[in-house]
Write a protein that holds these residues in place. Sequence first.
Motif, short mmCIF file in Angstrom:
data_model
loop_
_atom_site.label_atom_id
_atom_site.label_comp_id
_atom_site.label_asym_id
_atom_site.label_seq_id
_atom_site.Cartn_x
_atom_site.Cartn_y
_atom_site.Cartn_z
N THR A 113 47.70 16.15 -24.41
CA THR A 113 46.26 16.37 -24.31
C THR A 113 45.78 17.45 -25.27
OG1 THR A 113 46.32 15.75 -21.97
CG2 THR A 113 44.38 16.95 -22.72
N ALA A 115 43.82 20.44 -26.02
CA ALA A 115 43.30 21.48 -25.13
C ALA A 115 43.57 22.84 -25.75
CB ALA A 115 43.94 21.37 -23.76
N TYR A 116 43.29 23.88 -24.98
CA TYR A 116 43.53 25.25 -25.42
C TYR A 116 44.76 25.79 -24.70
CZ TYR A 116 38.88 25.14 -27.54
OH TYR A 116 37.79 24.83 -28.32
N ASP A 117 45.93 25.34 -25.12
CA ASP A 117 47.16 25.74 -24.42
C ASP A 117 48.18 26.41 -25.34
OD1 ASP A 117 47.95 23.60 -25.93
OD2 ASP A 117 48.62 22.36 -24.24
N GLY A 118 47.82 26.66 -26.58
CA GLY A 118 48.72 27.36 -27.49
C GLY A 118 49.73 26.49 -28.21
N THR A 119 49.84 25.20 -27.81
CA THR A 119 50.77 24.31 -28.49
C THR A 119 50.12 23.77 -29.76
OG1 THR A 119 49.98 22.29 -27.39
CG2 THR A 119 51.63 23.62 -26.22
N SER A 122 46.62 22.24 -29.75
CA SER A 122 45.50 23.15 -29.52
C SER A 122 45.03 23.72 -30.85
CB SER A 122 45.92 24.30 -28.59
OG SER A 122 46.76 25.21 -29.29
N SER A 148 48.56 11.19 -28.91
CA SER A 148 47.63 11.81 -27.97
C SER A 148 46.47 10.87 -27.66
CB SER A 148 47.10 13.13 -28.54
OG SER A 148 46.06 13.65 -27.74
N THR A 152 39.76 17.82 -24.83
CA THR A 152 38.53 18.60 -24.87
C THR A 152 37.81 18.43 -26.20
OG1 THR A 152 39.57 20.23 -23.44
CG2 THR A 152 37.57 20.92 -24.58
N GLY A 355 49.20 19.59 -23.41
CA GLY A 355 47.93 19.16 -23.37
C GLY A 355 46.87 19.45 -22.34
#
Length: 360
Positions: A113, A115-119, A122, A148, A152, A355
Motif C-alpha cells: 500500500t 502510505a506514509y510508513d517509511g518504506t 512511501s 501495488s 493514499t 503499505g
Amino acid sequence: MNQQPDSTRLNGFSDNANAQYAPYQAQPTGQPYWQQPTYGAQYAAAMQPQKKSRGWIVALVAVVLLFAFLFATLASCNSVMMGASSSMLGTGTQSAVDSLSEDAVGVITIDGTIAYDGTTASPEGLKAQLDRAENNPHIKVVVLRVNSGGGTATAGEEMACYVEGFSKPIVVSSASMNASAAYEISSQADYIFTAKTTAIGAIGTAMQVTDLSGLLDKLGITIENITSADSKDSSYGTRPLTEEEREYYQSMVDVINETFMETVASGRSLSMEQVRALATGLTYTGIEAVQNGLADEIGTREDAIAKAAELAGMRTYAVVSLEPDSDDLSDLVGLLSSSKMSNEDVIERLKELNGNGPQH
C-alpha cells in the motif's frame, strides 16, 4: 540402642550433614535402630566429608562457549545468505552499492500500500533511495519494480513528483498489480513494462464514509457529538450525510481525481480527453494497457533492466538493489524472542535475510 547419636560427633562435618541428620531427630519412628536400615545408610553418608563441587564452573564455561558458537553461526549464515541472494538475484547489499566501481542499474521495489510508513512505498522511503541513486555516479539508471494496488492519494502525488524530477532515466517493471496511486507514480517514468496479466491503471479516486447509525439504533446506543460546526462530525459514521455534505465530498473527490488525470496525461503524453476516457476506476490487463497507451511494452523484470541499460547507454553493467538499511541479525533475534518459531521457521528466516484520506 535407641539413643540418638551425640550431636557433638558431627563437629568438623559440613552443614549438609547436620541438615540430613536433623530430619531423623525430628521424626522418630519408635522402632529400634537396627530396624531402620534407611536411617543408618543415610546417616553414614552424612558422616562422610563433603567435597566442594566445581560443576558450576564447567556449566558457566559451557554456556559461554554455546553463545559464542551461536553468534558465529548466525553471522556466518547471514553472510552466506546475503552473498547467495546477491549472486542469484543480481542484487547488491548496502556495502555493494556504496562500493560500486562499475556502471550499474539500481532497482527500487515499491511493494504494498502507498502510505506514509517509511518504506519504499512511501514518499520518504522512495525519495531516500532516489537521492542515493542520484548521488552515486556509478548508478546510471533506475528500475522501479512496482507491485501495488494504490493507497493514499497525497502520498502517491508526492512520489510521482519525485519520480518526475529525477535526473536519470527511470523504467517501470509492473508485477501482478500496478494500479491507482501506484500507477500515478509509474506514469512519470520514461518507460513502462507490464506483464500480459498485470492489473494496471485504475485511474480514479474514492473516499469512504461509513454510516453506522442504523446499527447503533438497533443496539440501543445513542451517541451525541458536540461540535463547533454542523458538518464537523460528518465523517464520524454516527449519522447519515446531508445532501450538502455529500455534494461537498463529491466535489473534493473530483478535484483530487482531476489532479490524478493531469499527472497521467503529462507523464504519458496523452490528452486530457484520452485520459478521461480511460479513467473508469477499473484496471486494464497489460495487453490492453499497451494498446491504450498506459504502458509501453509487455516484458519481465529482466526486460526492464535491459531497457534501462539501453536508455543509459550501457553495454556492461551491474545490477544493485536500493532499499532501506536494516539490521538483519537484530530482526532475527527479535522474531525469536517474540514468537514461537520452529527450527524450519528459523532456517527460512535465515534464508530471507540477504503499505487515511482519499485513496487512489
